[in-house]
Design an enzyme around this catalytic site. Structure first.
Site, short mmCIF file in Angstrom:
data_model
loop_
_atom_site.label_atom_id
_atom_site.label_comp_id
_atom_site.label_asym_id
_atom_site.label_seq_id
_atom_site.Cartn_x
_atom_site.Cartn_y
_atom_site.Cartn_z
CD GLU A 26 -6.97 10.23 -7.25
OE1 GLU A 26 -7.93 10.11 -6.91
OE2 GLU A 26 -5.99 10.94 -6.77
CD GLU A 47 -5.05 14.71 -8.43
OE1 GLU A 47 -5.53 14.76 -7.27
OE2 GLU A 47 -5.72 14.39 -9.31
#
Ligand code: AHR
Length: 494
Positions: A173, A297
Protein backbone atom coordinates in the site's frame (compact mmCIF):
# COMPACT_ATOMS: atom_id res chain seq x y z
CA UNK A 1 -35.58 -23.78 -13.54
CA UNK A 2 -32.13 -22.26 -14.22
CA UNK A 3 -29.86 -23.87 -16.81
CA UNK A 4 -26.33 -24.70 -15.79
CA UNK A 5 -23.88 -25.83 -18.46
CA UNK A 6 -20.43 -27.27 -17.80
CA UNK A 7 -18.18 -28.04 -20.74
CA UNK A 8 -15.29 -30.44 -19.95
CA UNK A 9 -14.06 -29.98 -23.53
CA UNK A 10 -13.38 -26.33 -22.77
CA UNK A 11 -10.34 -26.39 -20.50
CA UNK A 12 -9.43 -22.79 -19.73
CA UNK A 13 -6.61 -22.45 -17.23
CA UNK A 14 -4.97 -24.01 -14.23
CA UNK A 15 -6.40 -22.73 -10.96
CA UNK A 16 -3.28 -21.90 -8.97
CA UNK A 17 -3.56 -23.22 -5.45
CA UNK A 18 -2.24 -19.83 -4.34
CA UNK A 19 -5.61 -18.27 -5.16
CA UNK A 20 -6.62 -19.91 -1.85
CA UNK A 21 -3.86 -18.10 0.04
CA UNK A 22 -4.03 -16.25 3.36
CA UNK A 23 -2.56 -13.17 4.97
CA UNK A 24 -1.21 -12.90 8.52
CA UNK A 25 0.00 -9.60 9.91
CA UNK A 26 1.40 -8.50 13.24
CA UNK A 27 -2.00 -7.07 14.00
CA UNK A 28 -4.20 -7.67 17.04
CA UNK A 29 -4.37 -11.37 17.85
CA UNK A 30 -3.52 -12.77 14.44
CA UNK A 31 0.11 -13.78 15.04
CA UNK A 32 0.36 -13.49 18.83
CA UNK A 33 -2.22 -15.75 20.54
CA UNK A 34 -3.72 -16.61 17.16
CA UNK A 35 -1.04 -18.79 15.62
CA UNK A 36 1.88 -18.21 17.97
CA UNK A 37 1.77 -18.64 21.73
CA UNK A 38 5.44 -19.32 22.44
CA UNK A 39 7.09 -22.51 23.56
CA UNK A 40 6.33 -21.97 27.26
CA UNK A 41 2.58 -21.60 26.78
CA UNK A 42 0.17 -24.03 28.42
CA UNK A 43 -1.69 -24.11 25.13
CA UNK A 44 -0.46 -27.19 23.26
CA UNK A 45 2.13 -26.05 20.75
CA UNK A 46 5.02 -27.20 18.64
CA UNK A 47 7.91 -24.74 18.67
CA UNK A 48 5.46 -22.07 19.84
CA UNK A 49 2.80 -22.64 17.13
CA UNK A 50 -0.67 -23.56 18.38
CA UNK A 51 -1.34 -27.18 17.43
CA UNK A 52 -5.13 -26.71 17.17
CA UNK A 53 -4.82 -23.76 14.78
CA UNK A 54 -2.05 -25.30 12.67
CA UNK A 55 -3.97 -28.57 12.31
CA UNK A 56 -7.17 -26.80 11.30
CA UNK A 57 -5.36 -24.65 8.73
CA UNK A 58 -3.62 -27.70 7.28
CA UNK A 59 -6.93 -29.49 7.02
CA UNK A 60 -8.43 -26.53 5.19
CA UNK A 61 -5.55 -26.55 2.69
CA UNK A 62 -3.59 -23.32 3.16
CA UNK A 63 -1.16 -23.06 0.22
CA UNK A 64 0.65 -19.77 0.84
CA UNK A 65 0.88 -17.32 3.74
CA UNK A 66 1.67 -13.62 3.41
CA UNK A 67 3.68 -12.03 6.26
CA UNK A 68 4.57 -9.74 8.15
CA UNK A 69 2.03 -7.15 6.84
CA UNK A 70 0.19 -5.09 5.66
CA UNK A 71 0.94 -1.67 7.00
CA UNK A 72 3.16 -3.34 9.58
CA UNK A 73 5.54 -4.50 6.82
CA UNK A 74 6.62 -0.94 6.04
CA UNK A 75 7.66 -0.39 9.64
CA UNK A 76 9.20 -3.79 10.15
CA UNK A 77 12.95 -4.08 10.53
CA UNK A 78 13.73 -7.74 10.18
CA UNK A 79 16.93 -7.70 12.22
CA UNK A 80 14.80 -6.87 15.30
CA UNK A 81 13.20 -10.30 14.96
CA UNK A 82 16.20 -12.64 14.85
CA UNK A 83 18.62 -14.04 17.44
CA UNK A 84 17.98 -14.90 21.10
CA UNK A 85 14.46 -13.79 22.02
CA UNK A 86 15.51 -12.10 25.23
CA UNK A 87 17.73 -9.75 23.22
CA UNK A 88 15.13 -8.86 20.60
CA UNK A 89 14.14 -5.24 20.41
CA UNK A 90 10.75 -4.22 21.74
CA UNK A 91 8.89 -1.67 19.64
CA UNK A 92 5.51 -0.01 19.41
CA UNK A 93 3.09 -1.32 16.83
CA UNK A 94 1.96 2.16 15.86
CA UNK A 95 -0.52 1.06 13.22
CA UNK A 96 -2.34 -1.53 15.23
CA UNK A 97 -3.38 -0.53 18.73
CA UNK A 98 -0.06 0.96 19.90
CA UNK A 99 0.80 -2.28 21.68
CA UNK A 100 4.30 -3.54 22.42
CA UNK A 101 5.72 -5.74 19.70
CA UNK A 102 8.38 -7.90 21.33
CA UNK A 103 9.56 -9.42 18.05
CA UNK A 104 9.38 -12.93 19.46
CA UNK A 105 7.83 -13.98 16.15
CA UNK A 106 10.36 -13.20 13.43
CA UNK A 107 11.84 -14.70 10.29
CA UNK A 108 12.77 -18.08 11.81
CA UNK A 109 9.37 -18.44 13.44
CA UNK A 110 7.59 -17.54 10.19
CA UNK A 111 9.43 -20.22 8.24
CA UNK A 112 8.79 -22.70 11.04
CA UNK A 113 5.07 -21.90 10.73
CA UNK A 114 5.24 -22.43 6.95
CA UNK A 115 7.03 -25.74 7.56
CA UNK A 116 4.32 -26.91 9.95
CA UNK A 117 1.57 -25.78 7.58
CA UNK A 118 3.32 -27.25 4.55
CA UNK A 119 2.73 -23.96 2.73
CA UNK A 120 4.76 -21.62 0.56
CA UNK A 121 6.14 -18.28 1.68
CA UNK A 122 5.15 -14.77 0.71
CA UNK A 123 7.29 -12.16 2.45
CA UNK A 124 6.47 -8.47 2.22
CA UNK A 125 9.49 -6.16 2.30
CA UNK A 126 9.77 -2.68 3.77
CA UNK A 127 9.98 0.14 1.22
CA UNK A 128 8.18 2.79 3.30
CA UNK A 129 10.73 3.13 6.10
CA UNK A 130 13.41 0.60 5.21
CA UNK A 131 16.53 0.87 3.13
CA UNK A 132 17.57 -0.90 -0.03
CA UNK A 133 20.47 -2.45 1.90
CA UNK A 134 18.09 -3.77 4.57
CA UNK A 135 15.89 -5.45 1.99
CA UNK A 136 18.91 -6.81 0.14
CA UNK A 137 20.34 -8.28 3.34
CA UNK A 138 17.05 -9.85 4.37
CA UNK A 139 16.83 -11.74 1.07
CA UNK A 140 20.48 -12.76 1.44
CA UNK A 141 19.81 -13.91 5.02
CA UNK A 142 16.86 -16.02 3.95
CA UNK A 143 18.06 -17.53 0.69
CA UNK A 144 21.86 -17.51 0.29
CA UNK A 145 23.65 -20.82 0.70
CA UNK A 146 27.25 -19.65 0.28
CA UNK A 147 29.70 -17.70 2.39
CA UNK A 148 28.45 -14.23 3.23
CA UNK A 149 27.83 -12.12 6.30
CA UNK A 150 24.06 -12.70 6.25
CA UNK A 151 24.30 -16.44 5.54
CA UNK A 152 26.76 -16.66 8.45
CA UNK A 153 24.39 -14.74 10.72
CA UNK A 154 21.54 -17.08 9.81
CA UNK A 155 23.71 -20.08 10.65
CA UNK A 156 24.69 -18.54 14.00
CA UNK A 157 20.98 -18.19 14.69
CA UNK A 158 20.46 -21.89 14.18
CA UNK A 159 19.38 -22.21 10.54
CA UNK A 160 22.07 -23.82 8.46
CA UNK A 161 20.25 -24.22 5.17
CA UNK A 162 18.52 -21.29 3.47
CA UNK A 163 14.76 -21.19 3.12
CA UNK A 164 12.84 -20.71 -0.09
CA UNK A 165 10.91 -17.55 -0.85
CA UNK A 166 8.16 -18.06 -3.39
CA UNK A 167 6.86 -14.48 -3.48
CA UNK A 168 8.42 -11.24 -2.30
CA UNK A 169 6.37 -8.03 -2.07
CA UNK A 170 8.31 -4.81 -2.65
CA UNK A 171 6.32 -2.52 -0.38
CA UNK A 172 2.69 -2.59 0.70
CA UNK A 173 0.00 0.00 0.00
CA UNK A 174 2.69 2.45 -1.03
CA UNK A 175 -0.16 4.78 -2.02
CA UNK A 176 -1.21 4.91 1.66
CA UNK A 177 0.23 3.49 4.88
CA UNK A 178 3.34 2.34 3.00
CA UNK A 179 4.61 5.86 2.27
CA UNK A 180 1.82 7.91 0.64
CA UNK A 181 3.59 7.87 -2.71
CA UNK A 182 2.50 8.76 -6.21
CA UNK A 183 2.51 5.86 -8.66
CA UNK A 184 5.28 7.33 -10.80
CA UNK A 185 7.53 7.72 -7.76
CA UNK A 186 6.68 4.28 -6.40
CA UNK A 187 7.30 2.68 -9.80
CA UNK A 188 10.84 4.10 -9.86
CA UNK A 189 11.44 3.12 -6.27
CA UNK A 190 10.18 -0.39 -6.99
CA UNK A 191 12.80 -0.80 -9.69
CA UNK A 192 15.55 0.38 -7.40
CA UNK A 193 14.63 -1.85 -4.45
CA UNK A 194 13.84 -4.79 -6.66
CA UNK A 195 17.29 -4.69 -8.26
CA UNK A 196 18.73 -5.83 -4.95
CA UNK A 197 16.17 -8.56 -4.31
CA UNK A 198 18.63 -11.13 -5.65
CA UNK A 199 17.92 -14.63 -6.83
CA UNK A 200 20.74 -16.26 -4.88
CA UNK A 201 19.58 -19.75 -5.72
CA UNK A 202 18.89 -20.76 -9.32
CA UNK A 203 16.29 -23.18 -7.95
CA UNK A 204 14.54 -20.34 -6.16
CA UNK A 205 13.54 -17.71 -8.65
CA UNK A 206 11.58 -15.30 -6.49
CA UNK A 207 8.30 -13.99 -7.88
CA UNK A 208 8.36 -10.27 -7.22
CA UNK A 209 5.16 -8.45 -6.40
CA UNK A 210 4.70 -4.73 -6.94
CA UNK A 211 2.25 -2.73 -4.87
CA UNK A 212 -0.92 -2.45 -6.90
CA UNK A 213 -4.02 -0.29 -6.72
CA UNK A 214 -6.51 0.47 -4.03
CA UNK A 215 -9.86 -0.70 -5.43
CA UNK A 216 -10.67 1.18 -8.62
CA UNK A 217 -7.51 3.30 -8.91
CA UNK A 218 -6.73 2.53 -12.56
CA UNK A 219 -4.28 5.42 -12.78
CA UNK A 220 -2.10 3.65 -10.22
CA UNK A 221 -2.19 0.40 -12.20
CA UNK A 222 -1.31 2.15 -15.46
CA UNK A 223 1.60 4.15 -14.09
CA UNK A 224 3.09 1.37 -12.00
CA UNK A 225 2.68 -1.23 -14.76
CA UNK A 226 4.48 1.08 -17.12
CA UNK A 227 7.49 1.17 -14.80
CA UNK A 228 7.58 -2.41 -13.50
CA UNK A 229 6.47 -4.51 -16.46
CA UNK A 230 10.00 -5.83 -17.06
CA UNK A 231 10.72 -6.32 -13.39
CA UNK A 232 7.69 -7.82 -11.64
CA UNK A 233 5.75 -11.06 -11.88
CA UNK A 234 2.73 -9.72 -10.08
CA UNK A 235 0.93 -6.53 -9.17
CA UNK A 236 -1.21 -6.59 -6.04
CA UNK A 237 -4.76 -5.27 -5.91
CA UNK A 238 -6.35 -4.61 -2.50
CA UNK A 239 -10.10 -4.61 -2.19
CA UNK A 240 -12.15 -4.77 1.00
CA UNK A 241 -15.91 -5.14 1.20
CA UNK A 242 -17.15 -2.48 3.61
CA UNK A 243 -20.95 -2.40 3.84
CA UNK A 244 -21.17 0.95 5.63
CA UNK A 245 -20.90 4.31 3.97
CA UNK A 246 -17.65 5.38 5.62
CA UNK A 247 -14.65 3.94 7.43
CA UNK A 248 -16.11 5.32 10.66
CA UNK A 249 -19.38 3.45 10.13
CA UNK A 250 -18.50 0.21 8.48
CA UNK A 251 -21.44 -1.69 9.98
CA UNK A 252 -21.74 -4.52 12.45
CA UNK A 253 -20.45 -8.00 11.62
CA UNK A 254 -23.48 -9.67 13.17
CA UNK A 255 -26.27 -7.15 13.58
CA UNK A 256 -27.30 -6.15 10.06
CA UNK A 257 -30.47 -5.73 8.03
CA UNK A 258 -31.44 -7.61 4.87
CA UNK A 259 -30.67 -4.43 2.95
CA UNK A 260 -27.17 -4.39 4.46
CA UNK A 261 -26.77 -8.05 3.55
CA UNK A 262 -27.45 -7.36 -0.12
CA UNK A 263 -25.32 -4.26 -0.02
CA UNK A 264 -22.44 -6.36 1.28
CA UNK A 265 -22.74 -9.12 -1.32
CA UNK A 266 -23.17 -6.62 -4.16
CA UNK A 267 -20.09 -4.73 -2.99
CA UNK A 268 -18.18 -8.02 -2.76
CA UNK A 269 -19.29 -8.92 -6.29
CA UNK A 270 -17.88 -5.60 -7.48
CA UNK A 271 -14.45 -7.25 -7.34
CA UNK A 272 -15.20 -8.92 -10.68
CA UNK A 273 -15.49 -5.52 -12.39
CA UNK A 274 -12.25 -4.38 -10.73
CA UNK A 275 -10.45 -7.53 -11.87
CA UNK A 276 -11.67 -7.14 -15.46
CA UNK A 277 -10.76 -3.46 -15.61
CA UNK A 278 -7.34 -3.77 -14.00
CA UNK A 279 -6.49 -6.68 -16.29
CA UNK A 280 -7.56 -4.60 -19.28
CA UNK A 281 -5.25 -1.79 -18.17
CA UNK A 282 -2.41 -4.25 -17.53
CA UNK A 283 -2.89 -5.86 -20.95
CA UNK A 284 -2.88 -2.50 -22.70
CA UNK A 285 0.59 -1.82 -21.29
CA UNK A 286 1.91 -5.36 -21.29
CA UNK A 287 0.10 -7.38 -24.00
CA UNK A 288 2.66 -10.15 -23.47
CA UNK A 289 1.03 -10.65 -20.04
CA UNK A 290 4.31 -11.04 -18.16
CA UNK A 291 2.76 -9.55 -15.05
CA UNK A 292 -0.08 -11.40 -13.31
CA UNK A 293 -2.74 -9.87 -11.10
CA UNK A 294 -2.70 -10.87 -7.48
CA UNK A 295 -5.26 -9.85 -4.86
CA UNK A 296 -3.23 -10.04 -1.70
CA UNK A 297 -5.79 -8.40 0.59
CA UNK A 298 -9.50 -9.05 0.24
CA UNK A 299 -12.47 -9.76 2.47
CA UNK A 300 -15.10 -8.09 4.60
CA UNK A 301 -14.24 -5.27 6.98
CA UNK A 302 -16.76 -4.32 9.68
CA UNK A 303 -16.74 -2.36 12.92
CA UNK A 304 -14.79 -4.27 15.57
CA UNK A 305 -16.70 -6.42 18.05
CA UNK A 306 -18.03 -4.19 20.86
CA UNK A 307 -15.61 -3.90 23.76
CA UNK A 308 -12.53 -4.96 21.78
CA UNK A 309 -9.48 -2.86 20.94
CA UNK A 310 -10.36 -0.80 17.82
CA UNK A 311 -6.80 -1.32 16.57
CA UNK A 312 -7.13 -5.11 16.67
CA UNK A 313 -9.77 -5.42 13.91
CA UNK A 314 -11.46 -8.37 15.59
CA UNK A 315 -14.81 -9.16 13.98
CA UNK A 316 -17.29 -12.04 14.02
CA UNK A 317 -18.16 -13.99 10.92
CA UNK A 318 -21.57 -15.13 9.70
CA UNK A 319 -23.19 -16.88 6.74
CA UNK A 320 -23.01 -13.47 5.04
CA UNK A 321 -19.22 -13.82 5.10
CA UNK A 322 -19.47 -17.38 3.81
CA UNK A 323 -21.47 -16.11 0.82
CA UNK A 324 -18.90 -13.36 0.22
CA UNK A 325 -16.04 -15.88 0.36
CA UNK A 326 -17.84 -18.37 -1.88
CA UNK A 327 -18.76 -15.88 -4.60
CA UNK A 328 -15.30 -14.29 -4.50
CA UNK A 329 -13.51 -17.62 -4.83
CA UNK A 330 -15.78 -18.53 -7.76
CA UNK A 331 -14.80 -15.24 -9.40
CA UNK A 332 -11.09 -15.88 -8.75
CA UNK A 333 -11.40 -19.38 -10.23
CA UNK A 334 -13.00 -17.91 -13.34
CA UNK A 335 -10.10 -15.48 -13.72
CA UNK A 336 -7.39 -18.01 -12.98
CA UNK A 337 -5.82 -17.37 -16.37
CA UNK A 338 -4.60 -14.00 -14.99
CA UNK A 339 -4.86 -14.26 -11.20
CA UNK A 340 -1.79 -15.92 -9.76
CA UNK A 341 -2.49 -15.53 -6.06
CA UNK A 342 -5.01 -14.11 -3.60
CA UNK A 343 -4.77 -13.75 0.17
CA UNK A 344 -7.83 -13.28 2.36
CA UNK A 345 -7.35 -10.88 5.26
CA UNK A 346 -6.57 -12.23 7.80
CA UNK A 347 -6.08 -15.85 8.89
CA UNK A 348 -6.91 -15.77 12.63
CA UNK A 349 -8.83 -13.24 14.79
CA UNK A 350 -8.53 -10.33 12.33
CA UNK A 351 -11.09 -9.15 9.72
CA UNK A 352 -12.62 -12.03 7.71
CA UNK A 353 -10.76 -14.68 9.67
CA UNK A 354 -11.17 -18.40 9.11
CA UNK A 355 -10.40 -19.11 12.79
CA UNK A 356 -11.25 -17.28 16.01
CA UNK A 357 -9.52 -18.04 19.30
CA UNK A 358 -10.35 -17.31 22.92
CA UNK A 359 -7.58 -18.38 25.31
CA UNK A 360 -7.02 -22.05 24.64
CA UNK A 361 -10.27 -22.38 22.69
CA UNK A 362 -10.67 -22.15 18.95
CA UNK A 363 -13.56 -22.15 16.49
CA UNK A 364 -13.92 -22.41 12.74
CA UNK A 365 -15.88 -19.63 11.09
CA UNK A 366 -18.35 -20.05 8.18
CA UNK A 367 -15.59 -18.62 5.94
CA UNK A 368 -13.32 -21.48 7.02
CA UNK A 369 -15.88 -24.00 5.83
CA UNK A 370 -16.07 -22.38 2.39
CA UNK A 371 -12.28 -22.57 1.97
CA UNK A 372 -12.33 -26.21 3.00
CA UNK A 373 -15.21 -27.04 0.65
CA UNK A 374 -13.41 -25.36 -2.23
CA UNK A 375 -9.98 -26.83 -1.62
CA UNK A 376 -10.26 -29.44 -4.38
CA UNK A 377 -10.32 -26.63 -6.94
CA UNK A 378 -6.66 -25.99 -6.08
CA UNK A 379 -4.42 -26.92 -9.04
CA UNK A 380 -7.41 -28.22 -11.04
CA UNK A 381 -8.22 -27.02 -14.53
CA UNK A 382 -10.97 -24.43 -14.84
CA UNK A 383 -13.78 -25.56 -17.16
CA UNK A 384 -16.02 -23.42 -19.29
CA UNK A 385 -19.34 -23.08 -17.47
CA UNK A 386 -22.41 -20.86 -17.50
CA UNK A 387 -25.54 -20.53 -15.37
CA UNK A 388 -28.71 -18.59 -16.11
CA UNK A 389 -29.78 -16.50 -13.14
CA UNK A 390 -31.85 -13.60 -11.87
CA UNK A 391 -30.09 -10.45 -10.79
CA UNK A 392 -30.34 -9.23 -7.21
CA UNK A 393 -30.37 -5.48 -6.73
CA UNK A 394 -29.20 -3.42 -3.80
CA UNK A 395 -30.95 -0.06 -4.10
CA UNK A 396 -28.95 1.44 -1.27
CA UNK A 397 -25.63 0.43 -2.86
CA UNK A 398 -26.96 1.13 -6.37
CA UNK A 399 -25.37 -2.14 -7.38
CA UNK A 400 -26.49 -5.59 -8.39
CA UNK A 401 -25.18 -9.10 -8.30
CA UNK A 402 -26.28 -12.42 -9.82
CA UNK A 403 -28.40 -14.61 -7.58
CA UNK A 404 -26.34 -17.65 -8.60
CA UNK A 405 -22.56 -17.57 -8.99
CA UNK A 406 -20.64 -20.70 -9.90
CA UNK A 407 -17.37 -22.15 -11.12
CA UNK A 408 -16.36 -25.64 -12.22
CA UNK A 409 -13.03 -27.43 -12.47
CA UNK A 410 -11.69 -30.86 -13.38
CA UNK A 411 -8.88 -32.80 -11.74
CA UNK A 412 -6.31 -35.10 -13.37
CA UNK A 413 -8.59 -38.11 -12.87
CA UNK A 414 -11.48 -36.49 -14.71
CA UNK A 415 -13.50 -35.73 -11.56
CA UNK A 416 -15.47 -32.48 -11.91
CA UNK A 417 -15.97 -30.09 -8.97
CA UNK A 418 -18.72 -27.52 -9.20
CA UNK A 419 -19.32 -24.89 -6.53
CA UNK A 420 -22.52 -22.85 -6.69
CA UNK A 421 -23.59 -20.00 -4.41
CA UNK A 422 -27.20 -18.97 -3.97
CA UNK A 423 -27.01 -15.40 -2.74
CA UNK A 424 -30.76 -14.89 -2.21
CA UNK A 425 -31.71 -14.80 1.43
CA UNK A 426 -35.31 -15.92 0.83
CA UNK A 427 -35.55 -17.82 -2.45
CA UNK A 428 -34.30 -21.27 -3.24
CA UNK A 429 -33.03 -21.94 -6.76
CA UNK A 430 -33.94 -24.86 -8.99
CA UNK A 431 -31.14 -25.71 -11.39
CA UNK A 432 -30.67 -28.20 -14.18
CA UNK A 433 -27.04 -28.95 -14.90
CA UNK A 434 -25.90 -30.47 -18.18
CA UNK A 435 -22.32 -31.63 -18.62
CA UNK A 436 -21.26 -31.84 -22.25
CA UNK A 437 -20.18 -35.22 -23.64
CA UNK A 438 -20.19 -36.85 -20.22
CA UNK A 439 -21.85 -39.97 -18.86
CA UNK A 440 -22.30 -39.21 -15.20
CA UNK A 441 -21.90 -42.27 -13.01
CA UNK A 442 -21.90 -40.78 -9.51
CA UNK A 443 -22.50 -37.46 -7.77
CA UNK A 444 -21.93 -36.49 -4.17
CA UNK A 445 -22.58 -33.04 -2.73
CA UNK A 446 -22.02 -30.91 0.36
CA UNK A 447 -23.78 -27.79 1.58
CA UNK A 448 -23.16 -24.85 3.89
CA UNK A 449 -26.37 -22.96 4.56
CA UNK A 450 -28.31 -21.07 7.21
CA UNK A 451 -29.85 -17.76 8.01
CA UNK A 452 -27.73 -14.84 6.85
CA UNK A 453 -26.95 -14.04 10.51
CA UNK A 454 -25.92 -17.55 11.55
CA UNK A 455 -22.47 -17.77 13.08
CA UNK A 456 -20.27 -19.91 15.28
CA UNK A 457 -19.35 -18.52 18.67
CA UNK A 458 -17.73 -19.84 21.82
CA UNK A 459 -21.14 -20.94 23.18
CA UNK A 460 -21.99 -22.82 20.02
CA UNK A 461 -18.99 -23.61 17.89
CA UNK A 462 -20.82 -25.89 15.49
CA UNK A 463 -23.90 -23.87 14.66
CA UNK A 464 -22.74 -23.50 11.06
CA UNK A 465 -21.12 -26.62 9.62
CA UNK A 466 -20.89 -28.42 6.31
CA UNK A 467 -23.52 -31.09 5.76
CA UNK A 468 -24.16 -33.71 3.14
CA UNK A 469 -26.48 -32.34 0.44
CA UNK A 470 -29.10 -34.71 -0.90
CA UNK A 471 -31.61 -32.48 -2.65
CA UNK A 472 -30.48 -33.38 -6.16
CA UNK A 473 -31.30 -35.99 -8.80
CA UNK A 474 -28.60 -37.50 -10.98
CA UNK A 475 -29.31 -37.51 -14.70
CA UNK A 476 -27.44 -39.37 -17.43
CA UNK A 477 -25.55 -36.20 -18.36
CA UNK A 478 -25.86 -34.01 -15.28
CA UNK A 479 -28.27 -33.37 -12.43
CA UNK A 480 -31.14 -31.28 -11.17
CA UNK A 481 -31.01 -29.69 -7.73
CA UNK A 482 -32.80 -27.27 -5.46
CA UNK A 483 -30.37 -24.94 -3.71
CA UNK A 484 -31.74 -23.40 -0.51
CA UNK A 485 -31.51 -19.67 0.12
CA UNK A 486 -28.17 -18.36 1.37
CA UNK A 487 -26.25 -21.48 0.51
CA UNK A 488 -22.96 -22.70 -0.85
CA UNK A 489 -23.09 -26.12 -2.50
CA UNK A 490 -20.30 -28.29 -3.88
CA UNK A 491 -21.02 -31.07 -6.36
CA UNK A 492 -18.41 -33.76 -7.00
CA UNK A 493 -19.21 -35.41 -10.32
CA UNK A 494 -17.67 -38.67 -11.57
O1 AHR B 1 -5.49 -5.89 6.66
C1 AHR B 1 -5.44 -4.73 7.42
C2 AHR B 1 -4.72 -3.58 6.70
O2 AHR B 1 -5.46 -3.23 5.58
C3 AHR B 1 -3.37 -3.89 6.15
O3 AHR B 1 -2.37 -3.75 7.10
C4 AHR B 1 -3.21 -2.86 5.09
O4 AHR B 1 -2.35 -3.27 4.05
C5 AHR B 1 -4.63 -2.59 4.64
O5 AHR B 1 -4.92 -1.24 4.63
Amino acid sequence: MEKYLINPNHKISKISKDIYGHFSEHLGRCIYNGVYVGENSKIPNINGMRCDVVNALKDMGLPVLRWPGGCFADEYHWKDGIGPKENRKKMVNTHWGGVVEDNSFGTHEYFELCRQLGCDSYINGNVGSGTVAEMNEWVEYMTFDGISPMAQLRKENGQDKPWKIKYFGVGNESWGCGGNMDPEYYGCLYKRYNTYVRDYDSNNRIKRIACGPNGGDYHWTREVMDKVKHHAQGIALHYYTVPGDSWDHKGSATDFTVDEYYKTVCKAYHIEELINNHIAVMDSINPQKWVQLIVDEWGTWYDVEPGTNPGFLYQQNTMRDAVVAALTLNIFNKHSDRIMMANIAQTVNVLQAVILTDGDEMLLTPTYHVFKMYKEHQENTLLGSYITTDEIKSDSAKMSCPKLIESASIDDNGVIYSTVTNVSETESAEIKCQIADTDVSEITAEILTGDIHDKNDFNDKENVTVKEFKDFTKLADGFTAVLPPCSVVKFVIK
